[in-house]
Structures are given as structure tokens and as C-alpha cells.
Design an enzyme around this catalytic site. Structure first.
Site, PDB file in Angstrom:
ATOM      1  CG  PHE A   1      22.979 -29.904   4.212  1.00 39.98           C
ATOM      2  CD1 PHE A   1      21.957 -30.416   4.988  1.00 39.98           C
ATOM      3  CD2 PHE A   1      22.716 -28.793   3.410  1.00 39.98           C
ATOM      4  CE1 PHE A   1      20.696 -29.838   4.969  1.00 39.98           C
ATOM      5  CE2 PHE A   1      21.458 -28.206   3.390  1.00 39.98           C
ATOM      6  CZ  PHE A   1      20.453 -28.726   4.162  1.00 39.98           C
TER       7      PHE A   1
ATOM      8  CD  GLN B   1      22.705 -23.222  -4.813  1.00 41.63           C
ATOM      9  OE1 GLN B   1      22.084 -22.877  -3.800  1.00 41.63           O
ATOM     10  NE2 GLN B   1      23.917 -23.718  -4.764  1.00 41.63           N
TER      11      GLN B   1
ATOM     12  CG  HIS C   1      17.559 -26.667  -4.112  1.00 42.38           C
ATOM     13  ND1 HIS C   1      17.081 -27.949  -4.052  1.00 42.38           N
ATOM     14  CD2 HIS C   1      18.092 -26.395  -2.900  1.00 42.38           C
ATOM     15  CE1 HIS C   1      17.321 -28.436  -2.840  1.00 42.38           C
ATOM     16  NE2 HIS C   1      17.940 -27.512  -2.119  1.00 42.38           N
TER      17      HIS C   1
ATOM     18  CG  LEU D   1      13.883 -26.140  -1.219  1.00 39.20           C
ATOM     19  CD1 LEU D   1      14.812 -26.006  -2.388  1.00 39.20           C
ATOM     20  CD2 LEU D   1      14.485 -25.571   0.024  1.00 39.20           C
TER      21      LEU D   1
ATOM     22  CD  GLU E   1      22.026 -29.884  -0.201  1.00 36.95           C
ATOM     23  OE1 GLU E   1      21.738 -29.120  -1.136  1.00 36.95           O
ATOM     24  OE2 GLU E   1      23.132 -29.900   0.330  1.00 36.95           O
TER      25      GLU E   1
ATOM     26  NE  ARG F   1      21.779 -26.754  -2.110  1.00 39.41           N
ATOM     27  CZ  ARG F   1      21.261 -25.896  -1.242  1.00 39.41           C
ATOM     28  NH1 ARG F   1      21.253 -24.606  -1.517  1.00 39.41           N
ATOM     29  NH2 ARG F   1      20.750 -26.323  -0.121  1.00 39.41           N
TER      30      ARG F   1
ATOM     31  CG  HIS G   1      17.527 -22.529  -3.861  1.00 45.11           C
ATOM     32  ND1 HIS G   1      16.373 -22.466  -3.108  1.00 45.11           N
ATOM     33  CD2 HIS G   1      18.521 -22.841  -2.999  1.00 45.11           C
ATOM     34  CE1 HIS G   1      16.670 -22.729  -1.838  1.00 45.11           C
ATOM     35  NE2 HIS G   1      17.964 -22.939  -1.741  1.00 45.11           N
TER      36      HIS G   1
ATOM     37  CD  GLU H   1      19.548 -15.224  -1.627  1.00 45.38           C
ATOM     38  OE1 GLU H   1      18.980 -15.687  -0.623  1.00 45.38           O
ATOM     39  OE2 GLU H   1      19.227 -15.501  -2.798  1.00 45.38           O
TER      40      GLU H   1
ATOM     41  NE  ARG I   1      22.972 -20.680  -0.800  1.00 43.93           N
ATOM     42  CZ  ARG I   1      22.110 -21.470  -0.151  1.00 43.93           C
ATOM     43  NH1 ARG I   1      22.454 -22.038   0.984  1.00 43.93           N
ATOM     44  NH2 ARG I   1      20.899 -21.668  -0.619  1.00 43.93           N
TER      45      ARG I   1
ATOM     46  CB  SER J   1      22.666 -19.196   2.437  1.00 39.13           C
ATOM     47  OG  SER J   1      22.009 -17.972   2.416  1.00 39.13           O
TER      48      SER J   1
HETATM   49  C1  LIG Z   1      13.273 -22.414   0.124  1.00 40.22           C
HETATM   50  C2  LIG Z   1      14.639 -22.026   0.613  1.00 40.22           C
HETATM   51  C3  LIG Z   1      15.344 -22.853   1.487  1.00 40.22           C
HETATM   52  C4  LIG Z   1      16.597 -22.498   1.957  1.00 40.22           C
HETATM   53  N1  LIG Z   1      17.250 -23.332   2.822  1.00 40.22           N
HETATM   54  C5  LIG Z   1      18.437 -22.936   3.350  1.00 40.22           C
HETATM   55  C6  LIG Z   1      19.095 -23.728   4.327  1.00 40.22           C
HETATM   56  O1  LIG Z   1      18.620 -24.799   4.710  1.00 40.22           O
HETATM   57  N2  LIG Z   1      20.250 -23.291   4.843  1.00 40.22           N
HETATM   58  C7  LIG Z   1      20.804 -22.098   4.461  1.00 40.22           C
HETATM   59  O2  LIG Z   1      21.846 -21.740   4.978  1.00 40.22           O
HETATM   60  N3  LIG Z   1      20.196 -21.315   3.539  1.00 40.22           N
HETATM   61  C8  LIG Z   1      19.033 -21.702   2.977  1.00 40.22           C
HETATM   62  N4  LIG Z   1      18.409 -20.906   2.047  1.00 40.22           N
HETATM   63  C9  LIG Z   1      18.973 -19.614   1.703  1.00 40.22           C
HETATM   64  C10 LIG Z   1      18.719 -18.603   2.798  1.00 40.22           C
HETATM   65  O3  LIG Z   1      17.452 -18.840   3.367  1.00 40.22           O
HETATM   66  C11 LIG Z   1      18.719 -17.179   2.319  1.00 40.22           C
HETATM   67  O4  LIG Z   1      19.771 -16.946   1.470  1.00 40.22           O
HETATM   68  C12 LIG Z   1      18.848 -16.255   3.513  1.00 40.22           C
HETATM   69  O5  LIG Z   1      17.858 -16.547   4.446  1.00 40.22           O
HETATM   70  C13 LIG Z   1      18.751 -14.819   3.110  1.00 40.22           C
HETATM   71  O6  LIG Z   1      18.671 -14.034   4.277  1.00 40.22           O
HETATM   72  P1  LIG Z   1      18.700 -12.469   4.205  1.00 40.22           P
HETATM   73  O7  LIG Z   1      18.711 -12.011   5.604  1.00 40.22           O
HETATM   74  O8  LIG Z   1      19.799 -12.054   3.315  1.00 40.22           O
HETATM   75  O9  LIG Z   1      17.347 -12.040   3.487  1.00 40.22           O
HETATM   76  P2  LIG Z   1      15.783 -12.221   3.907  1.00 40.22           P
HETATM   77  O10 LIG Z   1      15.581 -13.161   5.012  1.00 40.22           O
HETATM   78  O11 LIG Z   1      15.076 -12.472   2.621  1.00 40.22           O
HETATM   79  O12 LIG Z   1      15.406 -10.820   4.446  1.00 40.22           O
HETATM   80  C14 LIG Z   1      15.325  -9.694   3.633  1.00 40.22           C
HETATM   81  C15 LIG Z   1      14.678  -8.586   4.413  1.00 40.22           C
HETATM   82  O13 LIG Z   1      14.796  -7.376   3.713  1.00 40.22           O
HETATM   83  C16 LIG Z   1      13.560  -6.723   3.691  1.00 40.22           C
HETATM   84  N5  LIG Z   1      13.480  -5.914   2.472  1.00 40.22           N
HETATM   85  C17 LIG Z   1      13.746  -6.307   1.203  1.00 40.22           C
HETATM   86  N6  LIG Z   1      13.554  -5.277   0.358  1.00 40.22           N
HETATM   87  C18 LIG Z   1      13.167  -4.226   1.105  1.00 40.22           C
HETATM   88  C19 LIG Z   1      12.813  -2.869   0.813  1.00 40.22           C
HETATM   89  N7  LIG Z   1      12.806  -2.379  -0.426  1.00 40.22           N
HETATM   90  N8  LIG Z   1      12.450  -2.072   1.851  1.00 40.22           N
HETATM   91  C20 LIG Z   1      12.432  -2.550   3.131  1.00 40.22           C
HETATM   92  N9  LIG Z   1      12.746  -3.797   3.447  1.00 40.22           N
HETATM   93  C21 LIG Z   1      13.111  -4.626   2.447  1.00 40.22           C
HETATM   94  C22 LIG Z   1      12.533  -7.811   3.726  1.00 40.22           C
HETATM   95  O14 LIG Z   1      11.319  -7.329   4.248  1.00 40.22           O
HETATM   96  C23 LIG Z   1      13.194  -8.814   4.651  1.00 40.22           C
HETATM   97  O15 LIG Z   1      12.890  -8.518   5.986  1.00 40.22           O
HETATM   98  C24 LIG Z   1      17.171 -21.275   1.540  1.00 40.22           C
HETATM   99  C25 LIG Z   1      16.469 -20.441   0.673  1.00 40.22           C
HETATM  100  C26 LIG Z   1      15.222 -20.811   0.186  1.00 40.22           C
HETATM  101  C27 LIG Z   1      14.532 -19.945  -0.792  1.00 40.22           C
END
Ligand SMILES: Cc1cc2nc3c(=O)[nH]c(=O)nc-3n(C[C@H](O)[C@H](O)[C@H](O)COP(=O)(O)OP(=O)(O)OC[C@H]3O[C@@H](n4cnc5c(N)ncnc54)[C@H](O)[C@@H]3O)c2cc1C
Ligand code: SF4
Ligand code: SF4
Ligand code: FES
Lengths: 366, 536
Positions: free
Chosen positions: B87, B203, B205, B215, B218, B249, B314, B338, B349, B354
């Protein structure tokens, strides 16, 4: 820019009005997905249009709907493809998925149907004892194999139009069965036999599927649920000899024997052979009901055009019975059953095409 | 003690699904967590806190094994051991993966575990958090929720609350982030008085699909794909001769943007990502999702044709300021994932760090919050807080449609403006005008109207609430970008093109004080890695 007419099925339980169709005109490029057009209508015309959606990339599984009567994700169906299946060539009909109660507009109650069924297959890994210090050592192929079912996004698209579920709402169904295979196919899982016994003995379990192919055809992620059901059955019969009360085991044996003997499916013999002399009377009444119930479903499916009659079943005679014998000998002679992994779609598409060409020439010369 | 999990969409639909590429850990015997940590520090352009990075990288191997034991179907090497892929910005191949559905596989397996412990965890699926309950002593004592299914507003009392609400990409248009990534948690914490940190660090991407911004992982470059400009040059040779396509990135995105800005891109404003150099079997096995994305969303066969791409919004490195146990400025309130800023990512990042951040600090927050909860009594929340929320929602529904703008129009304007003015290259003039636009949109949002007056699945009214969250957070992003008068990580100021450690090797915190956003600074924790010039 082309103009599209969306015909959206509207239903609001609060309004007291019955469900009805409403048209929205959208100007948009044909390579944009149907979801974009729905969101355009929602953002610019009527904010009360209800549809679940989030990723817009066929990965969150939110946006399952029926488009011109066919279940699909709205976010990966392009407008130009949708309009190609429109009855009048212009109007794209969008309605909620089937087999699940509608909550509002295009939103269905997946908890009441899909998630309940998923819970039925004990959807978590059951390892033997304590985990090892490092990782479980398992073949790469096994992990690639179960990743096909891991790839299910629980969109419900296959559930929507599953024929067997229409006939038997208790049927565990395509997606939950695929989920079951995700564990049965996982070498780290220690409850394989128990899982298979449950799935085989359940009158609405794996033998309830009528092989209509619909789920394979519509699944947006290549999970091929019916294939997973077939593999579960092969594991249940071939590996564990589970003689289920639904007669799945005997049915398979009869099927294999008839083909070996006749080279083609002798449907008239299949039923009596599956149940054996005098066995019919001893059958579990539930299974009998299911068996009888399943026949008209399949026929209804063919009539309604939902099921493509499978060509392979329509060979009536096979010119060279010896070839069939050879195939059987070859298979029986193997130490291990070779599982066809359909996960890697198109991997050897070229090679496959080649071998198909070879097969054709061979047939031509013999 | 009971645990409740609340999510505005069904948990398996969360945006973690989208993480394709994988998750980093120094698990191979010939790799070391120090090497992973150094790569992360360097990737962050030295803005990451080194104590937090050390925790994340040293706990990573155990976390991967834990996930594996729970059932994540990590792909293997030919010995049947966990397999890795390369990566960006990493000095070893240490990204563990499940085809290109790593995030989905992890998320679904964690959901499986939630079902397994059904008797211990209450799930509130399709419930929307509207606000946090804060008592007179400033402690977080719960949250106010709307049940999306029937519109009921309810108060949830809690000894401790953990925000894990994800990112805020919908502030930008286009973005790789899902429609639900609307900065809810950041805004709720900020409004309740918590500090946000390094919000300017957005960021871009390097490989998002031209047109819709989807997306392309990577992992594609990790598997060996190349980048070309319109002249057929592998232009990364000029910008990062050693790491080439696998530089950090921010570096790759800037290189592409420079090629495009200086007229060496394709006429449609793209550069090309060429995956055809990767063996076909490997593409179908390891980049299956991208094959589908190419087919379904761009109409191309990526095994045969190059993919038109460009940099796209991203990820947000900034977020709610927390310590290494997820604690925010507000007692009883935690944040992880996040939404939070520990900070392990600093100015940029690294790919596949992440998911790791989410898991490590999610677990630490949970453990700390549970420890605190065990030693206290259940607090109370005044019912009036729920009444306030009910009134607020009624007021949105009742807004007059003859004046004002549609909520969705304001959101579109915000997204396009941010992508224009607060993107890969920034300058004072553009940023100041961005701030003015945000302030105007904040005003306009007060009279913005919606169509749906119902209670069952009223997604329209939720959209109006989310717009408010996004505008508050957009303001802090622009403020941070104006404040940081240097170029570091994702923040590139054409008017201050150099990194300036003397003045700006520090975090920028933004906090609401008496209703006014106020800027403060906090030090970066440096342990064993002194800032150096950053080349790839
Ligand atoms: C296309 C893409 C590819 C990626 N690829 C990678 C990768 O290969 N490797 C890597 O490490 N990272 C990657 N990332 C980054 C990573 O996926 C995210 O940063 C990470 O998954 C975020 O996880 P999270 O648990 O913080 O949030 P999320 O998985 O977004 O979860 C947020 C949760 O909060 C809930 N929520 C939000 N607001 C409210 C509200 N007001 N009331 C109730 N519930 C709410 C939502 O319903 C959801 O369940 C990628 C991101 C993207 C966009
Ligand atoms: S093949 Fe079986 S599981 Fe699939 S849709 Fe048809 S009946 Fe249902
Ligand atoms: S098997 Fe396919 S169609 Fe069925 S729920 Fe899973 S992804 Fe959707
Ligand atoms: S919006 Fe996520 S699957 Fe369609």
C-alpha cells in the site's frame, strides 16, 4: 440530454391513501444510474419520496427495488439499460421489492423477513475450542471460496423474487442460505455437520429451493445463492450422508442413478424413485405438502416467464450412453470431490471459451 | 450494565463497507511496529501524535489476529498464513485484506458477533441521534434520538456515550463518501462544547472515477497499476522517483492535479490508471470489486482498458479531539473512528490505517467507557431536552415554502464550492470567499424548507438536520485552512508553499465559546521521530 420518465410506486401509510403510481420527468445522461434519477426527483420535485440509499456504489445494500418488474439495485442499474426493458420503451417502473412488507414508498421491512432468516442459520463462526496463538492456518482457496458469500451485501434483491419463498414464506431463502454456506465452507468452523443437519431437516430449508435460477440471475454481487444451496446439499448428502426427512438425500441419489442409467432426466421416474416403493405413505406430511407445493410453483414460474427453462433438462435422448458412463467412472474414480468455484468470474473466460470451442469440435467429429 | 448500539442506517450499511483495500499491521516476523509507526509519522507530515501512533501500531497485530479468530475471511499466502499486499507510503507489504471488500468483511463479521451476543447488546437500527444530553455540570448523560420508523423522539440516558459516527465527506461534491457521511457526531460534540482538531486536513484520494467520484482502491496501485498522463508518461517518476505510484496520497494527488492543471491531463480533465499491467487472474481474484465498478459505473473493462481518474475528496484527518482512550473535552463523552482526531493521521492518512484507527481506538474507548460506567449511577436527563428537539423538528416541517431555498439546493452549493475552494491547492483569497459562502448558507439554512411532513421514514427532515451539521463543520474546516499558514500534508497553500515547523508544528483546535468559534493551539507529541524533510 435524454429525458426519462420514472413511474414510482408511492405508498404512505399515514396518508390513508392506497398505493399508487406517480410519474416524474428527469433529464439525465443515460449512463447515470436509476438511483441518481430518483434522487433528482427527490431533491428537486418531491422530498417525500422514500428510498433507502447511501453508498451509491453497490456496496451498502440499501437500494434494492424492482425496476420494470425485475429486482435490482437502483444505484448500479443504468438509465439506458433500465429504459431498454421498459414496456413502452420510455417509462421506467420503480416499485418496492417483493416478498417483504412495504413500510413507505420504496422502503420495505427487511427485519421482518430477511434478517429473521439470516438469524436462523446461526450467522457467526463457531470454532472448535480456544483460538490458536497466531492465525488459523487454512488454504488460500478456501478463503477465496467463502469470500464469494462474504460478498453478500444483504440487499434482499434475491429475496424479492424468490419463487419458493412466494410459495412458502418460511423458506430460509437464497441470501440466508448463502450466509450458511459462508460458515459451512469455512474450514475454521467446527459446527459444519450441525449446520447441515438443521438446513437439511428443516422443511423450509435447503431442499425447499426449486432451482429457478432467479437469485443467481439478479444478485448484483455474484453471490450465486442457488449455487451455494446446491453446494450445501452436496455437503449434506455426499460428505455427511444426512438422510433428511425432506427426502433431499434420496432425491439426489435417484437423480444421479437415473442419469447414469438413461443419460438424460427421466422425469416420470424421478418422483417414485426418490421416495421408493411404499415410502410415499410414510413421508412426513410437511415434506409431502412441500413437495407437492413446489411443482406448481415451478410451472407457474415457467409460464410467467420468470424462470428460464433449463435447456439441459430437455435433452430427451443421448446418442452415446458410453460417454455418460465414462463421466461417472471418472468422477467416482476421484479421491476428492472437486468443487467448482464460481467466485472468480471471468477469470479464465478466454480459457473457457477456448475449451468450449474444443468441446464443440470434438462433438462435431464424433 | 447494558450496551446499546444506535445507528441511523442498518449497521451493515455503514460506510466502513466501502473500505476496499485493507488494514495495516506489522504482523510478519520480519516487519516491526516501529517501522509501521515511522511510516505513519512520516505520512502524517509529522503532525500525528507519536504516543498515539505507537499505541495504534503496536496493538495492530493482535487486533488483526482477533478479527481473524472472529471469522474475518482474510486472504492467505501459499502457506495458508495471512497474506499481505503493498500500500502507499509503506516500507513493507503489511496490508491485510479480503479481496477488495476488506471493510465489508470486517463490518459484517462484527455484526455477526453482535447477533451472537444478542442478549447483551441492545440494537437500535434506523434510529437517528439528534443531539447530546449535557447536564448542568457539563457532563454528557445521554442522547436524544428519533426513531426513523415511526418518528418518535426519545431520550436515552447513559453513563457514558461513544460517538462513532464516521466521516463528513458529504460536505464535498463529489466525494467517495456515502450519503450518510454528514458530520453528525462532529457537529453534535462541537455544539456541546467539545474541541475539534486539525479540521483543515482533508484527504483527496488520488484515484477516484471521473464523473461520479467513486473510489478505485489504492490496492490497484498496490497490485502494480500505473498512472499515465495524456502524453503517455508515467509522470510519478518526476514527483516520487522511489515510491512512484505508491507515494503518500497527498503527494500523488498533488502530482495528478499539477499534471491536469498544467495541461498534461486528458481533455476530460483526467489522468489514466492502467490496471491492465496486473495479471488477469490476479485482477479477478484481488480487485473484483473494481472490475464491477468499471463495468457498472464507467462501462469499461479494466482488464483491457485504462481507467480515467482524478483526485477526489475522501477522508477527514481532523475530528473531535480525543486522548488515546477516546475521551473528549466533555466528561462522559468519547469519540472513535473517523469522527475522532487522536491524532494518528496528522496531516495525511496512510491508506489502510483508518480501519485500524477505528478498531484500536474504538476498543480502547469502549474499555475505558465501560470502566467508568461500572463505578457510577445512571444519570438523569431532563425531559425538556426531548421537547426542545420535538419543537425544532416541528419548526423545520412548518417552514414556509414560498420564501427560502430547498435543503438539497443549499447542500449542492456547499459541496461544489468546497470542492472548488478548499481542495488540493488552497490560497487565502479562495478560503476567505469560501468562509463567506458558508456563513451565507448557514443563514439560508434557517429558512430552508422540505416537502415531507410525515412521521414514518421522514428522510427529508433528517436531511435538513444533517445540512445544519455539515454547515457547522464546513465552517471549522475553512477556518482551520485559513489559520494554518503553511503547507503540510493535505493542506497545500499556494501562498505558503513550504512546511514551517517553527511556527506550525502544532495542532489547531476549534471550540465554540459563547456561540463563537474560537481557535486555540495544542502541541504535537513527538517521542522518537524528529521531523525530517519528506520525500518518497
Ligand atoms: C471508498 C472508501 C474506501 C476506503 N478504503 C479504506 C481502506 O482500504 N482501508 C482503510 O483503513 N480505510 C479505508 N477507508 C476509510 C474508512 O473506511 C473509514 O474511515 C472508516 O470505515 C470509518 O469508520 P467509522 O466506524 O468511523 O464510521 P462508519 O463506518 O461510517 O460508521 C458510522 C456509523 O455511525 C452512524 N451514524 C452516523 N450519524 C448518525 C446519527 N446522527 N445517528 C445515529 N447513527 C449515526 C452510521 O449509521 C454508521 O453506522 C475508505 C473510505 C472510503 C470512503
Ligand atoms: S433458485 Fe431457489 S433460492 Fe434461488 S430464487 Fe429460485 S427458488 Fe429461490
Ligand atoms: S445474495 Fe446477492 S441479491 Fe441476495 S442479498 Fe446477497 S447480495 Fe443481495
Ligand atoms: S446505495 Fe448502496 S447499494 Fe445502492
Amino acid at each position: 440530454m435524454p429525458n426519462y420518465t420514472l413511474n414510482i410506486r408511492r405508498y404512505s401509510p399515514e396518508s390513508g391513501e392506497p398505493a399508487h403510481w406517480e410519474k416524474f420527468e428527469v433529464e439525465m445522461e443515460g449512463h447515470r444510474p436509476v438511483l441518481d434519477a430518483i434522487l433528482y426527483a427527490r431533491n428537486k420535485v418531491d422530498g417525500s419520496i422514500g428510498i433507502r440509499c447511501s453508498c451509491q456504489a453497490a456496496i451498502c445494500g440499501s437500494c434494492g427495488v424492482r425496476i420494470n418488474g425485475n429486482p435490482a439495485l437502483a444505484c448500479n442499474t443504468l438509465l439506458r439499460d433500465a429504459v431498454a426493458t421498459a414496456e413502452d420503451g420510455i417509462t421506467i417502473d420503480i416499485e418496492p421489492m417483493g416478498n417483504m412488507p412495504v413500510i413507505k414508498d420504496l422502503i420495505v421491512d427487511m427485519d421482518a423477513v430477511h434478517w429473521k432468516k439470516v438469524q436462523r442459520v446461526v450467522p457467526w463462526l463457531i470454532p472448535a475450542g480456544e483460538p490458536p496463538e497466531r492465525e488459523y492456518v487454512v488454504p488460500h482457496e478456501a478463503m477465496v471460496d467463502v469470500t464469494q458469500t462474504m460478498a453478500c451485501i444483504h440487499c434482499g434483491v434475491c429475496v424479492s423474487d424468490c419463487l419458493s419463498m412466494e410459495a412458502d414464506p418460511d423458506f430460509v431463502g437464497p441470501a440466508a442460505s448463502a450466509k450458511a454456506y459462508r460458515f459451512v465452507g469455512d474450514p475454521r468452523d467446527a459446527a459444519t455437520k450441525d449446520r447441515l443437519v438443521h438446513l437439511a431437516e428443516d422443511p423450509s430449508g435447503i431442499y425447499d429451493c426449486t432451482h429457478c435460477f432467479k437469485c443467481v440471475e439478479v444478485c448484483p454481487k455474484g453471490v450465486a445463492p442457488m449455487n451455494q444451496i446446491m453446494r450445501l446439499r452436496r455437503r449434506a448428502t455426499g460428505d455427511f450422508q444426512i438422510k433428511d426427512r425432506n427426502n433431499g438425500y434420496r432425491h439426489e441419489k435417484a437423480f444421479v442413478n437415473i442419469i447414469e442409467k438413461w443419460g438424460t432426466l427421466h422425469e416420470a421416474k424421478l418422483l417414485p424413485d426418490s421416495y421408493g416403493e411404499g415410502l410415499l405413505g410414510k413421508l412426513n406430511p410437511e415434506a409431502q405438502k412441500n413437495l407437492i407445493g413446489s411443482a406448481p410453483t415451478a410451472i407457474r414460474g415457467v409460464l410467467s416467464g420468470k424462470v428460464a427453462p433449463i435447456k439441459v433438462l430437455h435433452h430427451h435422448k443421448l446418442p452415446d450412453q458410453k460417454k455418460v458412463k465414462d463421466i461417472y467412472e471418472k468422477i467416482h474414480g476421484r479421491d476428492e470431490r472437486i468443487e467448482l468455484n464460481l467466485y472468480i468470474v471471468g477469470e479464465d473466460a478466454d480459457a473457457l471459451e477456448e475449451s468450449a470451442a474444443v468441446a464443440v469440435t470434438e462433438e462435431g467429429t464424433s | 450494565m447494558t450496551v446499546g448500539i444506535i445507528s441511523k442506517i442498518h449497521p451493515v450499511r455503514s460506510h466502513s463497507n466501502a473500505a476496499q483495500g485493507g488494514i495495516n499491521a506489522a504482523l510478519n516476523p520480519d516487519d516491526s511496529w516501529e517501522s509501521h509507526a515511522f511510516d505513519t509519522v512520516k505520512g502524517s507530515d509529522y503532525l500525528g501524535d507519536q504516543d498515539a501512533i505507537a499505541i495504534m501500531c503496536s496493538e495492530a497485530p493482535e487486533e488483526i489476529l482477533h478479527l481473524e479468530h472472529l471469522g474475518v475471511t482474510f486472504h492467505r499466502n501459499d502457506k495458508g498464513l495471512l497474506g499481505t499486499r503493498a500500500f502507499g507510503g509503506a516500507s513493507a507489504a503489511r496490508t491485510y485484506y479480503v479481496a477488495d471488500i476488506t471493510g465489508q468483511a470486517i463490518l459484517h463479521v462484527l455484526y455477526e458477533q453482535m447477533l451472537k451476543y444478542d442478549d447483551k447488546i441492545d440494537r437500535y437500527e434506523e434510529w437517528f441521534t439528534v443531539g447530546l444530553a449535557i447536564d448542568d455540570d457539563g457532563r454528557c448523560t445521554g442522547a436524544i434520538m428519533r426513531n426513523i420508523r415511526d418518528g418518535a423522539i426519545e431520550v436515552f440516558r447513559a453513563k457514558t456515550v461513544i460517538l462513532a459516527t464516521g466521516g463528513s465527506g458529504q460536505i464535498y461534491k463529489p466525494t467517495t463518501n456515502a450519503l450518510v457521511c454528514t458530520a453528525d457526531g462532529m457537529a453534535m460534540a462541537y455544539r456541546s462544547g467539545a474541541a475539534l482538531m486539525d479540521m483543515e486536513m482533508i484527504q483527496y484520494h488520488p484515484t477516484t472515477l471521473l464523473g461520479n467520484g467513486l473510489l478505485i482502491t489504492e490496492g490497484a496501485r498496490g497490485e502494480g497499476a500505473h498512472l499515465y498522463n495524456a502524453a503517455g508518461e508515467r509522470f510519478m517518476e518526476k514527483y516520487a522517483p522511489n515510491k512512484m505510484e505508491l507515494a503518500s496520497r497527498d503527494v500523488v494527488s498533488r502530482a495528478e492535479q499539477t499534471e491536469i492543471n498544467e495541461g498534461r491531463g486528458f481533455p476530460d480533465g483526467s489522468v489514466h490508471l492502467d490496471v491492465t499491467v496486473v495479471p488477469k487472474k490476479r485482477i479477478h481474484e484481488a480487485l473484483r470489486e473494481i472490475v464491477m465498478v468499471g463495468r457498472d459505473f464507467a462501462g469499461i473493462d479494466i482488464t483491457k482498458e485504462p481507467i480515467p481518474i482524478r483526485p477526489g475528496q475522501h477522508y477527514i484527518m481532523g475530528g473531535i479531539k480525543t486522548d488515546v482512550d477516546g475521551r473528549t473535552d466533555i466528561p462522559g463523552l468519547y469519540a472513535a473512528g473517523e469522527v475522532a482526531c487522536v491524532s494518528v493521521h496528522g496531516g495525511n492518512r496512510l491508506g489502510a490505517n483508518s480501519l485500524l484507527d477505528t478498531l484500536i481506538f474504538g476498543k480502547r474507548s469502549g474499555a475505558h467507557a465501560a470502566g467508568v460506567a461500572k463505578s457510577m449511577n445512571m444519570p438523569s436527563v431532563a425531559d425538556s431536552q426531548a421537547d426542545d428537539v420535538r419543537n425544532e423538528i416541528q419548526a423545520i416541517i412548518a417552514r414556509d415554502k414560498s420564501g427560502g431555498r430547498r435543503v438539497s439546493d443549499i447542500k449542492d452549493e456547499l459541496g461544489e464550492m468546497m470542492n472548488d475552494k478548499v481542495a488540493v491547492y488552497r490560497d487565502e483569497e479562495g478560503l476567505k470567499s469560501a468562509l463567506e459562502v458558508v456563513k451565507r448558507l448557514q443563514e439560508e439554512s434557517k429558512t430552508a424548507w422540505i416537502d415531507d411532513a410525515g412521521t414514518i421514514f421522514n428522510q427529508d427532515v433528517l436531511g435538513a438536520i444533517e445540512l445544519g451539521y455539515m454547515l457547522d463543520i464546513a465552517e471549522t474546516i475553512v477556518m482551520g485552512a485559513i489559520e494554518r499558514k503553511e503547507s503540510r500534508g493535505a493542506q497545500f497553500r499556494t501562498d505558503y508553499p513550504e512546511r514551517n515547523d517553527e511556527e506550525w508544528l502544532k495542532h489547531i483546535d476549534i471550540k465554540l465559546k459563547d456561540g463563537t468559534p474560537t481557535i486555540e493551539y495544542s502541541p504535537v507529541t513527538i517521542t522518537q521521530w524528529q521531523p525530517q524533510e519528506r520525500t518518497y
